[in-house]
Design a protein around this motif. Sequence first.
Motif, mmCIF file in Angstrom:
data_model
loop_
_atom_site.group_PDB
_atom_site.id
_atom_site.type_symbol
_atom_site.label_atom_id
_atom_site.label_comp_id
_atom_site.label_asym_id
_atom_site.label_seq_id
_atom_site.Cartn_x
_atom_site.Cartn_y
_atom_site.Cartn_z
ATOM 1 N N GLU A 283 21.765 -16.042 37.226
ATOM 2 C CA GLU A 283 20.413 -15.664 37.636
ATOM 3 C C GLU A 283 20.490 -14.430 38.524
ATOM 4 N N LEU A 284 19.722 -13.415 38.148
ATOM 5 C CA LEU A 284 19.635 -12.199 38.964
ATOM 6 C C LEU A 284 18.233 -12.182 39.576
ATOM 7 N N LEU A 285 18.153 -12.426 40.873
ATOM 8 C CA LEU A 285 16.856 -12.686 41.500
ATOM 9 C C LEU A 285 16.469 -11.584 42.482
ATOM 10 N N GLY A 286 15.241 -11.101 42.327
ATOM 11 C CA GLY A 286 14.691 -10.186 43.317
ATOM 12 C C GLY A 286 15.157 -8.745 43.212
ATOM 13 N N LEU A 287 15.648 -8.354 42.041
ATOM 14 C CA LEU A 287 15.995 -6.944 41.850
ATOM 15 C C LEU A 287 14.731 -6.212 41.403
ATOM 16 N N ALA A 288 14.264 -5.271 42.222
ATOM 17 C CA ALA A 288 12.969 -4.644 41.947
ATOM 18 C C ALA A 288 13.008 -3.797 40.671
ATOM 19 N N ASP A 289 14.122 -3.152 40.390
ATOM 20 C CA ASP A 289 14.226 -2.292 39.211
ATOM 21 C C ASP A 289 14.423 -3.167 37.957
ATOM 22 N N ARG A 290 13.328 -3.396 37.242
ATOM 23 C CA ARG A 290 13.389 -4.318 36.108
ATOM 24 C C ARG A 290 14.287 -3.802 34.988
ATOM 25 N N ALA A 291 14.213 -2.516 34.721
ATOM 26 C CA ALA A 291 15.027 -1.962 33.631
ATOM 27 C C ALA A 291 16.508 -2.184 33.929
ATOM 28 N N ALA A 292 16.898 -1.949 35.204
ATOM 29 C CA ALA A 292 18.293 -2.167 35.580
ATOM 30 C C ALA A 292 18.648 -3.640 35.439
ATOM 31 N N GLY A 293 17.719 -4.525 35.810
ATOM 32 C CA GLY A 293 17.948 -5.968 35.700
ATOM 33 C C GLY A 293 18.118 -6.396 34.249
ATOM 34 N N ASP A 294 17.246 -5.882 33.368
ATOM 35 C CA ASP A 294 17.340 -6.211 31.937
ATOM 36 C C ASP A 294 18.716 -5.827 31.401
ATOM 37 N N ALA A 295 19.130 -4.599 31.725
ATOM 38 C CA ALA A 295 20.401 -4.103 31.205
ATOM 39 C C ALA A 295 21.567 -4.912 31.762
ATOM 40 N N GLU A 296 21.516 -5.194 33.078
ATOM 41 C CA GLU A 296 22.618 -5.950 33.680
ATOM 42 C C GLU A 296 22.754 -7.324 33.043
ATOM 43 N N MET A 297 21.622 -8.010 32.826
ATOM 44 C CA MET A 297 21.686 -9.378 32.323
ATOM 45 C C MET A 297 22.123 -9.437 30.866
ATOM 46 N N MET A 298 21.635 -8.506 30.046
ATOM 47 C CA MET A 298 22.086 -8.493 28.636
ATOM 48 C C MET A 298 23.573 -8.177 28.571
ATOM 49 N N GLY A 299 24.004 -7.236 29.418
ATOM 50 C CA GLY A 299 25.412 -6.855 29.432
ATOM 51 C C GLY A 299 26.286 -8.012 29.889
ATOM 52 N N LEU A 300 25.798 -8.728 30.925
ATOM 53 C CA LEU A 300 26.541 -9.868 31.455
ATOM 54 C C LEU A 300 26.689 -10.949 30.385
ATOM 55 N N ALA A 301 25.591 -11.242 29.694
ATOM 56 C CA ALA A 301 25.632 -12.280 28.664
ATOM 57 C C ALA A 301 26.577 -11.874 27.535
ATOM 58 N N ALA A 302 26.503 -10.600 27.121
ATOM 59 C CA ALA A 302 27.365 -10.140 26.029
ATOM 60 C C ALA A 302 28.837 -10.242 26.429
ATOM 61 N N GLU A 303 29.131 -9.844 27.648
ATOM 62 C CA GLU A 303 30.512 -9.900 28.112
ATOM 63 C C GLU A 303 30.996 -11.349 28.204
ATOM 64 N N ALA A 304 30.114 -12.232 28.670
ATOM 65 C CA ALA A 304 30.471 -13.644 28.805
ATOM 66 C C ALA A 304 30.725 -14.278 27.433
ATOM 67 N N VAL A 305 29.881 -13.953 26.463
ATOM 68 C CA VAL A 305 30.063 -14.493 25.110
ATOM 69 C C VAL A 305 31.398 -13.998 24.539
ATOM 70 N N ARG A 306 31.677 -12.729 24.756
ATOM 71 C CA ARG A 306 32.948 -12.172 24.261
ATOM 72 C C ARG A 306 34.143 -12.820 24.968
ATOM 73 N N ALA A 307 34.011 -12.998 26.293
ATOM 74 C CA ALA A 307 35.108 -13.630 27.041
ATOM 75 C C ALA A 307 35.326 -15.062 26.573
ATOM 76 N N GLY A 308 34.257 -15.699 26.121
ATOM 77 C CA GLY A 308 34.355 -17.062 25.600
ATOM 78 C C GLY A 308 34.967 -17.101 24.212
ATOM 79 N N GLY A 309 35.369 -15.955 23.686
ATOM 80 C CA GLY A 309 36.118 -15.922 22.432
ATOM 81 C C GLY A 309 35.276 -15.610 21.213
ATOM 82 N N VAL A 310 34.011 -15.248 21.391
ATOM 83 C CA VAL A 310 33.164 -14.938 20.234
ATOM 84 C C VAL A 310 32.835 -13.441 20.248
ATOM 85 N N LYS A 311 33.397 -12.716 19.277
ATOM 86 C CA LYS A 311 33.186 -11.261 19.237
ATOM 87 C C LYS A 311 32.117 -10.885 18.218
#
Lengths: 377, 231
Positions: free
Chosen positions: A115-143
């Motif tokens: 959860e990324l809470l209270g980041l005023a810059d929404r565009a930055a938040g969107d990018a960070e969260m999608m990137g985090l999820a993609a990296e996590a899925v890849r780290a979990g072994g699914v490319k």
Amino acid sequence: MASFPTYGPEEIDALNGVADAVLGVFKHHGYTRHEPAVLQPAHLFVDRSGEEIRRRTYELSDPTGQELCLRPDLTIPTCKFQVDSGASFPARLCYHGLAFRHQPGAGQFWQAGAELLGLADRAAGDAEMMGLAAEAVRAGGVKDFSMLIGDLGLFNTLVDALEVPAQWRGRLKRHVWRTGYFEKLLARMVSGETNDTERTVDALAGLKLMELKPVIEALIDQEGDAPLGGRTREEIVERLMVQACDDSAPRLDPEVADLITKFLKVSGNGEAALEEIRVLTKPVAAKMVKPLAAMAERLHALKNMDIPLDRVRYVAHFGRNLEYYTGFVFEFWTRAGEVAGGGRYDTLLESLGAPRGTTAIGCAIRTERLLAARGEA
Amino acid sequence: MITLAVPSKGRLKEQFDAFLGKSGIALKQTAGARGYRATVEGHPGIDVMLLSSSEIAAALAGGDVHLGVTGEDLIREAVPELEGRVNLLKGLGFGFADVVVAVPKSWIDVSTLADLDDICAAYAVRYKKRLRIATKYKQLTRSFFAHAGISDYRIVPSAGATEGAPTAGTAEAIVDITTTGSTLKANGLKILDDGVILKSQAQLAMSLGAEWNDEQRAIAAAFLKPLGVEI
């Protein structure tokens, strides 16, 4: 009846392995681990997600009669912890644990979430969260995965921009994700058969604006000492004023209904779909600039994460039907089904006591599904 | 043997006795059983249990009795999907009542479910919590509201005197049973135009979860035939 599996030694080792990889990514990006309680007060979820979630929630009461439930998700308790702790924003929190839902198949499933809470810059938040999820899925072994994205904020802006009777805008926005129901609603609005409060509004027909308020108040007074049922007189007056000021027999312009229908059918490769929407919404282009730019920025961010855009499908009517989501949503799909999902819930924190406008975006990774997806590959 | 559950007291019991009487059938209380057991004259294979209306609905749902007489509202509340679990054999023509959605009369801007949907959504935005519906019909309310597309609300369980909840401030609106609507009116409430969830009456019902062998089926058939029911 849902089932509740026991995990054997190999299964739990494999699951923990995936979870550690996912949590490692979260930690690396500054997300601190929290473990909300399994039993939660039932009202915490019902007040925010509505009665629908209750159909799928395991409820119980403790010996003092307090209504509890097995947590149907970990997002709300995690956000509540952050608000109650009084810690400063922006905040980055994560978790891994079981969530419980009454549903076909297993009634419990593992989720690793951030959860990324209270980041005023929404565009930055969107990018960070999608990137985090993609990296996590890849780290979990699914490319090998594809993505589904949607933003009902685009639809909401469109409805506000189009010629729609004021009292119906909310209805269109609320019901857009109910396939079947929404089409009927739209058809009823075009034909004018919406079963609204005709009698009261008819009684107000022909009155001048300044006459409206006293007449409405007199109508309320006629009901004597009937309870107000948690609403104020002002709310009732206000709603009737809006309806009375609008056309007395409102109808939705068939061309507007047609545009809405076409908009919601847009689905396809991210950039092409965006272009299609641009063309379709030309009559109200000025109002659509901002949300369309936000979506274009998200696609750009995905490109930077090495996610090929031909694997990103934009679906105009895609909104997650957990009701605290407010607009932008995304999902990661493999042959084993959905492995991760997330989105923005910009009103949740305020409802938990945070200052107005405190933003929130998060994701949840289904660690069991990641394991299954690895097996498929 | 089969078990037949009938209401132990009140109007429903009297009306059912009268209904059986028209077909020349009488229930006979078993001496010594403290009034909880009875037999049916001429039908020795039937064990009659005298229970409360809601217990009968629960017993039908659980397969604890073969046949039962109780309100359709209670049966549908206890068994949301009747298919394969309970057969409604015969509407008995008494115990009529409607399960309805009622809101405060002072809500002069609300007369339909579509209005209520607007109000629920506005309430959630304004007060950051869900509008409360007091009811003892949790299942009926949920499926009816889901069908109407209303989701921004929460159910507050009510044990009795549901119609007083909006005045007491424990709920904003209610789902309750009504026969004439006068109790609702007395409490400052009105029924929504499209707010009738169920037109209920007393039902003779069969539990499909109970054991049904050939002998039991024959016993039930012999009892039901004079009542105009074929199984």
